[in-house]
Write an enzyme that holds these catalytic residues in place. Structure first.
Site, PDB file in Angstrom:
ATOM      1  N   HIS A 268      -3.393 -19.133  12.488  1.00 13.63           N
ATOM      2  CA  HIS A 268      -3.906 -18.341  11.373  1.00 13.63           C
ATOM      3  C   HIS A 268      -2.792 -17.923  10.416  1.00 13.63           C
ATOM      4  O   HIS A 268      -3.039 -17.233   9.416  1.00 13.63           O
ATOM      5  CB  HIS A 268      -4.621 -17.104  11.944  1.00 13.63           C
ATOM      6  CG  HIS A 268      -5.553 -16.441  10.994  1.00 13.63           C
ATOM      7  ND1 HIS A 268      -5.520 -15.087  10.731  1.00 13.63           N
ATOM      8  CD2 HIS A 268      -6.572 -16.933  10.237  1.00 13.63           C
ATOM      9  CE1 HIS A 268      -6.460 -14.771   9.864  1.00 13.63           C
ATOM     10  NE2 HIS A 268      -7.117 -15.872   9.544  1.00 13.63           N
TER      11      HIS A 268
ATOM     12  N   LYS B 151       0.117 -17.813   7.518  1.00 15.06           N
ATOM     13  CA  LYS B 151       0.138 -18.261   6.124  1.00 15.06           C
ATOM     14  C   LYS B 151       1.515 -17.955   5.546  1.00 15.06           C
ATOM     15  O   LYS B 151       1.926 -16.793   5.474  1.00 15.06           O
ATOM     16  CB  LYS B 151      -0.935 -17.531   5.307  1.00 15.06           C
ATOM     17  CG  LYS B 151      -2.362 -17.696   5.818  1.00 15.06           C
ATOM     18  CD  LYS B 151      -3.054 -16.347   5.804  1.00 15.06           C
ATOM     19  CE  LYS B 151      -4.523 -16.425   6.104  1.00 15.06           C
ATOM     20  NZ  LYS B 151      -4.856 -16.810   7.461  1.00 15.06           N
TER      21      LYS B 151
ATOM     22  N   ASP C 252      13.144 -23.288  -0.802  1.00 12.76           N
ATOM     23  CA  ASP C 252      14.610 -23.342  -0.730  1.00 12.76           C
ATOM     24  C   ASP C 252      15.220 -22.276   0.178  1.00 12.76           C
ATOM     25  O   ASP C 252      16.376 -21.887  -0.008  1.00 12.76           O
ATOM     26  CB  ASP C 252      15.231 -23.236  -2.133  1.00 12.76           C
ATOM     27  CG  ASP C 252      15.111 -24.534  -2.920  1.00 12.76           C
ATOM     28  OD1 ASP C 252      14.876 -25.583  -2.293  1.00 12.76           O
ATOM     29  OD2 ASP C 252      15.237 -24.501  -4.159  1.00 12.76           O
TER      30      ASP C 252
ATOM     31  N   HIS D 160     -10.745  -9.325   2.216  1.00 13.31           N
ATOM     32  CA  HIS D 160     -10.042 -10.287   3.061  1.00 13.31           C
ATOM     33  C   HIS D 160      -8.612  -9.845   3.354  1.00 13.31           C
ATOM     34  O   HIS D 160      -7.902 -10.479   4.135  1.00 13.31           O
ATOM     35  CB  HIS D 160     -10.040 -11.667   2.392  1.00 13.31           C
ATOM     36  CG  HIS D 160      -9.700 -12.791   3.318  1.00 13.31           C
ATOM     37  ND1 HIS D 160      -8.480 -13.437   3.305  1.00 13.31           N
ATOM     38  CD2 HIS D 160     -10.415 -13.387   4.301  1.00 13.31           C
ATOM     39  CE1 HIS D 160      -8.468 -14.384   4.238  1.00 13.31           C
ATOM     40  NE2 HIS D 160      -9.623 -14.372   4.849  1.00 13.31           N
TER      41      HIS D 160
ATOM     42  N   LYS E 279      -5.428  -7.841   4.910  1.00 13.76           N
ATOM     43  CA  LYS E 279      -5.119  -7.300   6.233  1.00 13.76           C
ATOM     44  C   LYS E 279      -3.836  -6.478   6.106  1.00 13.76           C
ATOM     45  O   LYS E 279      -2.740  -7.001   5.996  1.00 13.76           O
ATOM     46  CB  LYS E 279      -4.894  -8.422   7.254  1.00 13.76           C
ATOM     47  CG  LYS E 279      -6.036  -9.457   7.335  1.00 13.76           C
ATOM     48  CD  LYS E 279      -5.615 -10.746   6.672  1.00 13.76           C
ATOM     49  CE  LYS E 279      -6.508 -11.922   6.974  1.00 13.76           C
ATOM     50  NZ  LYS E 279      -7.896 -11.791   6.656  1.00 13.76           N
TER      51      LYS E 279
ATOM     52  N   ASP F 119       1.886   6.829   8.819  1.00 11.84           N
ATOM     53  CA  ASP F 119       2.590   8.048   8.411  1.00 11.84           C
ATOM     54  C   ASP F 119       3.156   7.969   7.002  1.00 11.84           C
ATOM     55  O   ASP F 119       4.175   8.600   6.691  1.00 11.84           O
ATOM     56  CB  ASP F 119       3.707   8.374   9.413  1.00 11.84           C
ATOM     57  CG  ASP F 119       3.175   8.737  10.787  1.00 11.84           C
ATOM     58  OD1 ASP F 119       2.006   9.161  10.870  1.00 11.84           O
ATOM     59  OD2 ASP F 119       3.919   8.565  11.773  1.00 11.84           O
TER      60      ASP F 119
END
Length: 509
Positions: free
Chosen positions: A165, A167, A172, A405, A407, A412
């Site tokens: 999952h 991404k 470079d 979508h 996440k 704190d």
């Protein structure tokens, strides 16, 4: 009995085959000597001026996120390391495929690692890319039978149920993009369908080298198979068709309008003009051991364990955003324990009308009452929402018809996580995940401000009535609107959620 069924299925499905050998697979690692590249020359003075920290810029707007990837691909001179769960062959996906192709034509080494769960219509494109001498494509936990790929679940479910999952998009070894977005029009604000409210981070500095080394781990893992061992050889016509497909997309009026709009973005002008404002902060990359893709990762190496170690125990506040929030009974106990210690917990997830995975909503729905009873504040993203004020748009995005979508969570108001990890059993136990933990009170405060301002206007707040029933409170133009049933969902959909919530499928969600 189970063994007999497996043998019988294998006998009935001779076309499923077995995975190819990994013997003789090519070996490559990150190129470290990239300080003399265009990106290196731009990054090095900034990094030297901020020792011990990395520069990060949140990418909440989908068009900014597309532009950042396209510009990094065009700026690369030595390497592009690209890793995704989903890559669609739509307008934005085709344009980014061609950006990789152009880079390879310039002599850039391109390594493309895709999870094989969503590549069903990409075999021809991937084979054509892989045929380029400067491009190598690998597939994570691949399906052997390319035509009837899901038949593989009958004989190899334990492996194929585990997906990559992660991404990341790294140019470079100097700049990288990580976060929640896959590659496709719905992630980049490029289509007419429901858009995803999502969040990525563009980063420079020391953390980029950590991402590069992590890519090397996945590239060399026992789950990553060279595409040429699984896909038919690309024909000369298919190879020639890559640029033609991109040219056809670029001539489409909708694509032309999108590209022109991208060019006018303030973010693009700032990036090209060297005026992009980075937040410099201690930034740590966290990721799963790729052995998790084979069920062989030790518990202490898994991302939830590492996140807990890095973030420590919250003392005052937790703000959490997750599209697929399935806390499980153990999670409810943990949230309850935090709340009893006086920690304020606020959660934003998708409403039933906004979710794209009803089964996941069922896993969350049955935990709402105990969470609310513990004092956890729950907000559920509306499917249709008004455009937020500019200050809230930084972390919540905007869309006339949107589905959450992103996440991310903050602790704190001091540290924030941004990545691919969903708060559900699948992310914790089955799929591999990655993200950044950023010690930035400013970014953490932005998320807190979103909960205080923009989010309540774009979400339902779930509450308990005096009798203990669920209520959904909406902030409308004329005041509060209270719903006694899940808003925007009909009887049969609500009934389906109720049925699925009692099925023993939580471990799959």
């Amino acid at each position: 009995m189970r063994t007999l069924l497996t043998v019988a299925a294998a006998a009935l499905l001779p076309g499923c085959g077995t995975l190819p050998s990994l013997d003789g697979r090519s070996y490559s690692v990150t190129l470290e000597n990239t300080a003399d590249t265009r990106l290196g020359r731009a990054v090095l003075p900034l990094a030297r001026a901020h020792p011990g920290t990395s520069g990060v810029v949140p990418l909440a707007d989908g068009r900014d996120a597309f532009a950042a990837r396209a510009l990094l691909a065009d700026a690369a001179e030595r390497t592009l390391d690209v890793q995704y769960y989903i890559w669609h062959a739509d307008m934005s996906g085709t344009l980014l495929f061609e950006a990789l192709h152009r880079a390879a034509d310039r002599g850039v080494r391109v390594r493309l690692l895709l999870d094989d769960n969503n590549t069903g219509d990409l075999d021809g494109i991937l084979a054509a890319l892989d045929a380029h001498p400067n491009i190598e494509v690998r597939l994570f936990n691949p399906f052997v039978n390319r035509r009837w790929r899901y038949l593989g679940y009958l004989t190899d479910f334990a492996r194929l149920n585990r997906r990559m999952h992660n991404k990341s998009f790294t140019a470079d070894n100097q700049a990288t993009i990580i976060g929640g977005r896959n590659v496709g029009d719905e992630y980049f604000g490029a289509g007419d369908d429901v858009l995803f409210v999502d969040l990525d981070v563009l980063a420079i500095g020391p953390v980029v080298h950590d991402v590069s080394r992590d890519f090397d781990r996945y590239w060399a893992s026992g789950s990553s198979y060279p595409a040429d061992r699984l896909l038919p050889a690309a024909s000369p016509a298919a190879i020639a068709g890559l640029a033609a497909a991109a040219s056809s997309v670029e001539r489409d009026p909708a694509a032309l309008a999108y590209i022109q709009a991208i060019a006018r973005l303030p973010f693009v002008r700032a990036l090209l003009g060297g005026g992009l404002r980075f937040e410099w902060a201690a930034t740590r990359m966290v990721s799963d051991d790729p052995a998790k893709g084979l069920g062989r990762a030790p518990r202490e190496s898994k991302l939830p364990e590492r996140l807990g170690t890095i973030l420590g125990a919250p003392e005052r506040e937790v703000e959490l955003v997750s599209p697929y929030f399935v806390p499980t009974a153990a999670g409810v106990e943990s949230f309850t324990a935090l709340a009893r210690r006086g920690v304020k917990i606020t959660v934003l997830t998708n409403s039933l009308e906004a979710t794209d995975v009803v089964a996941v909503h069922a896993g969350y729905a049955k935990r709402r009452k105990p969470l609310l009873q513990a004092g956890v504040a729950l907000f559920e993203m509306k499917r249709t929402s008004s455009r937020p004020a500019a200050e809230d748009h930084r972390l919540t995005g905007s869309s006339s018809a949107s589905s959450l979508h992103a996440k991310t969570f903050s602790v704190d108001r001091a540290r924030i996580f941004i990545g691919s990890f969903n708060f559900d059993p699948r992310s914790a136990r089955l799929n591999t995940e990655m993200g950044f933990v950023i010690d930035s009170p400013a970014m953490a405060q932005t998320l807190a401000d979103a909960f205080a301002g923009g989010i309540p206007r774009r979400a339902y707040e779930v509450r308990l009535s005096e009798t203990g029933a669920l209520r959904w409170v909406e902030q409308g133009d004329g005041g509060r609107i209270v719903h006694d049933e899940e808003p925007g969902a009909g009887f049969w959909l609500r009934a389906l959620v109720s049925l699925m919530s009692v099925l023993p499928i939580e471990w799959l969600l």
